[in-house]
Scaffold this active site. Sequence first.
Site, PDB file in Angstrom:
ATOM      1  N   ARG A 149      -8.160  -3.973   8.738  1.00  0.00           N
ATOM      2  CA  ARG A 149      -7.048  -4.281   8.030  1.00  0.00           C
ATOM      3  C   ARG A 149      -5.692  -3.698   8.857  1.00  0.00           C
ATOM      4  NH1 ARG A 149      -9.343  -6.015   4.236  1.00  0.00           N
ATOM      5  NH2 ARG A 149      -9.551  -5.554   2.305  1.00  0.00           N
ATOM      6  N   ASP A 207     -10.557  -4.905  -9.571  1.00  0.00           N
ATOM      7  CA  ASP A 207     -11.293  -5.185  -8.515  1.00  0.00           C
ATOM      8  C   ASP A 207     -12.747  -5.045  -8.594  1.00  0.00           C
ATOM      9  OD1 ASP A 207      -8.536  -4.703  -7.746  1.00  0.00           O
ATOM     10  OD2 ASP A 207      -9.207  -3.974  -5.874  1.00  0.00           O
ATOM     11  N   ASP A 223     -16.358  -7.705  -1.706  1.00  0.00           N
ATOM     12  CA  ASP A 223     -17.262  -6.391  -2.032  1.00  0.00           C
ATOM     13  C   ASP A 223     -18.265  -6.825  -3.186  1.00  0.00           C
ATOM     14  OD1 ASP A 223     -15.156  -4.820  -0.386  1.00  0.00           O
ATOM     15  OD2 ASP A 223     -13.901  -4.799  -2.254  1.00  0.00           O
ATOM     16  N   GLY A 265     -11.355  -7.902  -4.512  1.00  0.00           N
ATOM     17  CA  GLY A 265     -12.936  -7.480  -4.600  1.00  0.00           C
ATOM     18  C   GLY A 265     -13.984  -8.462  -4.290  1.00  0.00           C
ATOM     19  N   TYR A 316       0.817  -1.090  -0.036  1.00  0.00           N
ATOM     20  CA  TYR A 316       0.009   0.080   0.238  1.00  0.00           C
ATOM     21  C   TYR A 316       0.994   1.256   0.029  1.00  0.00           C
ATOM     22  CZ  TYR A 316      -4.164  -2.719   1.025  1.00  0.00           C
ATOM     23  OH  TYR A 316      -5.165  -3.741   1.055  1.00  0.00           O
ATOM     24  N   ASP A 317       0.397   2.235  -0.772  1.00  0.00           N
ATOM     25  CA  ASP A 317       1.093   3.513  -0.663  1.00  0.00           C
ATOM     26  C   ASP A 317       0.149   4.659  -0.711  1.00  0.00           C
ATOM     27  OD1 ASP A 317       2.959   5.650  -0.975  1.00  0.00           O
ATOM     28  OD2 ASP A 317       3.118   5.308  -3.119  1.00  0.00           O
TER      29      ASP A 317
END
Lengths: 327, 327, 327, 327, 327, 327
Positions: free
Chosen positions: D170, D305, D270, D267, D105-106
């Site tokens: 998370r 996703d 989701d 995904g 992650y960024d």
Amino acid sequence: MHEIITFGEAMVRLTPPHFQRLEQARSLDVEIGGAELNTAVGLVRLGHSVAWASRLPESSLGRLVAARVREGGVDDRWIRFSSDGRCGLYFLEVGAAPRASGILYDRKDSAMSRVEPGMFDWTKVLAGAKWFHTSGITAALSTGSAAVTKEGLLAAKAGGLTTSFDLNYRAKLWSPEEAGRVLAGMMPHADVLIASEGDAKTLFGVGGETFAEVAKAMCERFGHRTVAAGRRDASLVWKDRVGAVGYHGGEVFETPTYECEVVDRLGGGDAFAAGLIHGLLEGDFAKGLAYGAAIGALKHTVLGDLPLVSKDEVEAVLAGQGVRIRR
Amino acid sequence: MHEIITFGEAMVRLTPPHFQRLEQARSLDVEIGGAELNTAVGLVRLGHSVAWASRLPESSLGRLVAARVREGGVDDRWIRFSSDGRCGLYFLEVGAAPRASGILYDRKDSAMSRVEPGMFDWTKVLAGAKWFHTSGITAALSTGSAAVTKEGLLAAKAGGLTTSFDLNYRAKLWSPEEAGRVLAGMMPHADVLIASEGDAKTLFGVGGETFAEVAKAMCERFGHRTVAAGRRDASLVWKDRVGAVGYHGGEVFETPTYECEVVDRLGGGDAFAAGLIHGLLEGDFAKGLAYGAAIGALKHTVLGDLPLVSKDEVEAVLAGQGVRIRR
Amino acid sequence: MHEIITFGEAMVRLTPPHFQRLEQARSLDVEIGGAELNTAVGLVRLGHSVAWASRLPESSLGRLVAARVREGGVDDRWIRFSSDGRCGLYFLEVGAAPRASGILYDRKDSAMSRVEPGMFDWTKVLAGAKWFHTSGITAALSTGSAAVTKEGLLAAKAGGLTTSFDLNYRAKLWSPEEAGRVLAGMMPHADVLIASEGDAKTLFGVGGETFAEVAKAMCERFGHRTVAAGRRDASLVWKDRVGAVGYHGGEVFETPTYECEVVDRLGGGDAFAAGLIHGLLEGDFAKGLAYGAAIGALKHTVLGDLPLVSKDEVEAVLAGQGVRIRR
Amino acid sequence: MHEIITFGEAMVRLTPPHFQRLEQARSLDVEIGGAELNTAVGLVRLGHSVAWASRLPESSLGRLVAARVREGGVDDRWIRFSSDGRCGLYFLEVGAAPRASGILYDRKDSAMSRVEPGMFDWTKVLAGAKWFHTSGITAALSTGSAAVTKEGLLAAKAGGLTTSFDLNYRAKLWSPEEAGRVLAGMMPHADVLIASEGDAKTLFGVGGETFAEVAKAMCERFGHRTVAAGRRDASLVWKDRVGAVGYHGGEVFETPTYECEVVDRLGGGDAFAAGLIHGLLEGDFAKGLAYGAAIGALKHTVLGDLPLVSKDEVEAVLAGQGVRIRR
Amino acid sequence: MHEIITFGEAMVRLTPPHFQRLEQARSLDVEIGGAELNTAVGLVRLGHSVAWASRLPESSLGRLVAARVREGGVDDRWIRFSSDGRCGLYFLEVGAAPRASGILYDRKDSAMSRVEPGMFDWTKVLAGAKWFHTSGITAALSTGSAAVTKEGLLAAKAGGLTTSFDLNYRAKLWSPEEAGRVLAGMMPHADVLIASEGDAKTLFGVGGETFAEVAKAMCERFGHRTVAAGRRDASLVWKDRVGAVGYHGGEVFETPTYECEVVDRLGGGDAFAAGLIHGLLEGDFAKGLAYGAAIGALKHTVLGDLPLVSKDEVEAVLAGQGVRIRR
Amino acid sequence: MHEIITFGEAMVRLTPPHFQRLEQARSLDVEIGGAELNTAVGLVRLGHSVAWASRLPESSLGRLVAARVREGGVDDRWIRFSSDGRCGLYFLEVGAAPRASGILYDRKDSAMSRVEPGMFDWTKVLAGAKWFHTSGITAALSTGSAAVTKEGLLAAKAGGLTTSFDLNYRAKLWSPEEAGRVLAGMMPHADVLIASEGDAKTLFGVGGETFAEVAKAMCERFGHRTVAAGRRDASLVWKDRVGAVGYHGGEVFETPTYECEVVDRLGGGDAFAAGLIHGLLEGDFAKGLAYGAAIGALKHTVLGDLPLVSKDEVEAVLAGQGVRIRR
């Protein structure tokens, strides 16, 4: 034990292929670039032993950058891997006249911007080296990186190295006032300055009718021995004319210009710095300026920021060999 | 039963995409090319029935070449598949001014270089044909291939065919002395010669002030009926001006030149040969020279060595139709 | 001053993308590979300092290989660049059951196959190192390369290094008889042997009911201290089960097997060698076998011949962490 | 006037093609993703009118995200474009057993993480809507985003909407303690909770022998009407079994599981949420769970996703139509 | 409720990459294009609210087009999805001088060509709008589409909208006679006409020495208030000079021309229309002509038919900012 | 003079790469396919001389198809190029369980569907041939193509050729009733029938408990000498088990099944037909069935519809050689 040490940041560059706009891109080409790293690679291609000092995050992106540094033949031992900070990124949209190429920087909070004095043991880093090179971009990243840039310059001078500094003012990173103030403190420690007339004026208020006047004024004010600058036309994106001008020992030198079909103009100035340093290491400024102009022109024909050309190719340009295929 | 037989080698060509240097490439585009095959494809596009005689290894690379030969509409029945020898390769780096395109040949020990007299039954191969075409590249591969080239020329002349020979001196394959000696033995069997002034001078010491003088001297020395050469400017990589000049029946002909945006310049000369032969098969040298110049110019706009253009497109160039899209 | 020296050839690998057959390919993906180089990269990933000794042509292809060697973190100082010989190539077609993957070697006459005794100053190359690794492939290239392989082994033993040898019989390079004769002369200088039962039988007529029997017999005949082999199922192309078996100190060890979704199986055995050497350098054979099996399994998930995995990933496999994404 | 409003962040996702490691990538594929946006797209595919509320930087990356939101059929009018903050990015390495896929992650300092209460006029945003959906990821970004998430939930309840909340803990964003504390304040406002047993235990210490026990305990503690969770096997990367389990009206429901060949698992959860909400909007929990499982399974077959599948395809899975091509 | 409604067809465009000929292509790039859609996207980029009325097949290709329409920021609510008719396609071969780019249309029997009067409820579609734009291409598709085009024009005039019509004669779709006859019936309902002198002559026999004479004659004959046309050089494929000329209020206006490095010239005229309408909506014809020339020039630098540029970029061209990268 | 003539249509196939949905595709891979052409290519790979009779438009798409036909080694002399009709296209979305692959045909109004009796001079086409092959797809295209299919069958029988017919019912092209009626008129002229039990039932109401019963009933009703069918499992998209069953001389034959990792299942049945015909040409039905099953299985591993495999590979499958790489 390297002949040359350069110090600065490198970023991952992400470019939509085939002149796509970023918003329509479904893939991005991955290169790396950073002014002093680009110069380091150029010096390796011209036959020198070079290490690059920098700071990168301990992540797959940091490892990507380090792998490409090694691929470029530059020693990676002075890269400090950090658990804090991110990997700087920049997004490039390649233009076509009348649309300029565009750069979206996403470099804030990078590992390198979080560098602090003391993180590099400059005595060790510079041991045995002859030349130290850095730029105004590195100084612009943060207060810490400005301090470490100055720390490096001072250590280099103390160690008897020659120092070169590419002024490279970046308006997206800091104001002219701040840049002028910070960089003025470094100028006296730069033996060789690479700077355009525009940047000299913007940052230090040093102007003049001609490059010679500006360069002379800079030497007088800051004690540089040498000032040089690349020249280009920049009226189109896919074609340019590239050359260089320099001031050394009270004299002005100017190279021929080369007509370039432009594959990628980024890193052209950094390649010029490599050619210049190459000549100066042999004590021959005119040669440096000539090699700088030629490798700078050739860089325009290479994809990515790194000047992946050979010394033979530089010398073929200097010899005016032309573009017929040899077979 | 083909109207035209060409004889020579084809190689697999591997090119880094998007102006990459070979050392940075992560993929290579695959094309095939070979002077006489390129000419064969050009002749097919102009409406002729053509077979190409050659030797390829019995391997997936050999099959790749043969599949593309068929794709190009050229008959593959005279390809001899061998269990010895490899498939010739060449690596192309596409340049940009001031950097020339570069070619790295890796063709040594190819199946074709191991060809020996007797491997082709020329009577069968040439049966019913009107024209035989080959080049100095084929002669350069090895002693064996030189012998078979001459064997083919002699059989063609004995069978009443017209012969054409593209001199195409390749300094990477042999010395001027060896080339001059070997090719001098073939020249008397070439009705139509394609040769630049430079090659005539280098190989045979035949010089002159003008193309006409050189061509006349070649005809006198070797008995050619016709000499022709392509013309180009070659001061940039992405743009060129392409035309042709010829000597026939004691007269000099010159075509207009065409401004070319260059997609791929390889095979331009071979396409020119196709146009030239096309006209000569109709007994009209001026037409051949004009078609040669036009298809040669068009080849510069096509990716790969093969001139994948239509006769309509050649005639549109000759008619000066311009580049507006028709819709 | 490297902890480990490996010696062997690397080739450029060209692979049609997406399961294409070579004959239908319009582009080829470019990787590099070579047994001992692959092992060197694996050792770097596990934390060691490694140099690779080899010979490459002075060409853009040779530079491509060297650039990727550096990218892999392996020191390139013992690469000898030659003006003779070509760069070995191999073409890979990726299979799918019931079609095996296919390899077309095009490595004859490579710079490395032209290596001759005396070209490497082994005292310098091996100075300060603890381990020397090579394989039967290197010995198979030519009489010269066999001689230099033996030269290296002898120098390593003389210098007090531990030596390892991966038998790796390649039927496309030499006959069992020739291989058996030549390699028998090297076996006594290999402390650690990596060999399957099949190769032991084919080359030296050493058989047995079990791996233990074969390994014991090899140790008795040649004086190895350790024998190990990878294990896999190989009934499908896209899925495999990978493990290892070893014989050391009179005992047999066997690892669990790992279910692998196969991205690229090439280099799996060379990665295993890296894990094995890693453990043995710590004096722990069981650890070596375990790390070998795990990094060998992981290699199957990485594109290209080089095991671009981290020590953390190897240890995650050993710890049975599973494939849930951590976020 | 949309039937459904979802609220959350979307990031640009960059993925090396063909199972490459990030460090070897020369290009990255560009997708976008964000939990609540993914759910919004799923709901559009099932026939609903949906808008997504979020915050993006006014830059080419922000425009890229917005363009793809529109492409997905989701209304972009509630995207607030900001001059501060960057565009969140994440880098995905696709794994293969035994190597898990990896995500870097960024996303720090994103425009969305800088959201503050009052920036959205919830009365306007929610006007005329029936359903509001958000997740624990949005709450995790920053204190500001947590506050706005709660603000949205409260406004939705006040406006008479049904609310759903995907717990989605998370670990890379916050600690269990902080997450538990912050989310506990939102739970009472979530009519429908999507949560695994593991997250319920980790965040709220709510455990039990079975899903039913955990779900019941959550409902008792926080007043949810419904709790549901996806189910999967996750022992391989390229294949999975996907289903769902739910608790509603005191009863437990479980769907069949579907064998999935996995193109892209991100995904999936989701998409499940979209199917669930779709059923609940018709007042049929069992239908929601079934549609959730089916669209969740189908999502595994779609690159990116976003669940780019049709309602017909979902119903074909529910009808067990199999994978024969219809022609 | 949109400010502007455009009406026409869009097709899927398939282009071989890198100047390949269609017959050698192994992949095709996918874009969409259609004159009035292109103009709609240009108007969105300049800040307007726009919907596009059209007819598409209910298929994955129809959905592809609709998804990209939304991506371009154009409202898709007036797209009628049909069970009859196909999705129009066109294949583009990108040329290089002296070879023109080529277009192969495959649009017969498209859903749009099967449109019939009554299918659009124009009162609803045009409610609240200020401007209606269509073109001669839409009228050319079929008798039905000509009738609906006229129906739309009449409804627009009845509703008090301003109407613009791009004449755009396509010789591949109909003869000059048929086009002249059909379009003459629409001309009186077009307030603003975009037409070249050539088309005016070909279709209506309206000629003159200058653009002004032709434009004046058109106004007199059909009652247009304004006539405008793009200007370009078109002697090369990769470079052009682009400007515009117009007639309004009895006066002739002409813009400067811009030197363009051409990425993709398709849609240049439609972008011009967008700029023109933008200015006219502000009641400033000179501004419209200037914006039209600038956005038309910029379109040449964007891949695909859609003018994906920003208003800032248009204004930078108008301000003559040049192509230096800003950093 | 070819041993085998096949007759049918070929289309250009356009496939989004990497499991993309068509609506998200930015490029499409280009292959060609057509049942009888696929079979023709299979027969060439097994060593036969084959020509394919068909009709294609005189356009760049028609030339693309013809070039690939030649590339596949099939003679293109009986392709009739027409000025009317388009080139049939189909769009393929590659699925993953539980989502089936999807095909969108866009083949209406193709040049081949406009074929009319008399367009082929069957006496010339079939001269010297032993075998004629066609299918129910060709008959389904139009009344004209049905008539010409029957014309071909009758000419073949009159000329003493053996005929084979692949029933291949396509529900998207015609109803069972129409297909049954039209094909019933052709069945008596088919010596060899390839048909599944399902199609026999759907089209002709011919049922039975077992394949043998159905095949026997078909032979009795229509006079076929041989009936055969492929077998597969089709419960997943990426993996399958492939075999065949046949009825000949009153006996039933069944092959082993092969586990296939599926690269591309299209054309599997057509490859089976090639293997079957290959055996029958040698008078060996069991061999035909075995070769059919093996080449059909191998086809699943090859990208595109054409079975680009070698006879050696087919025989390796028959010999059960497994998937270890040979080196």
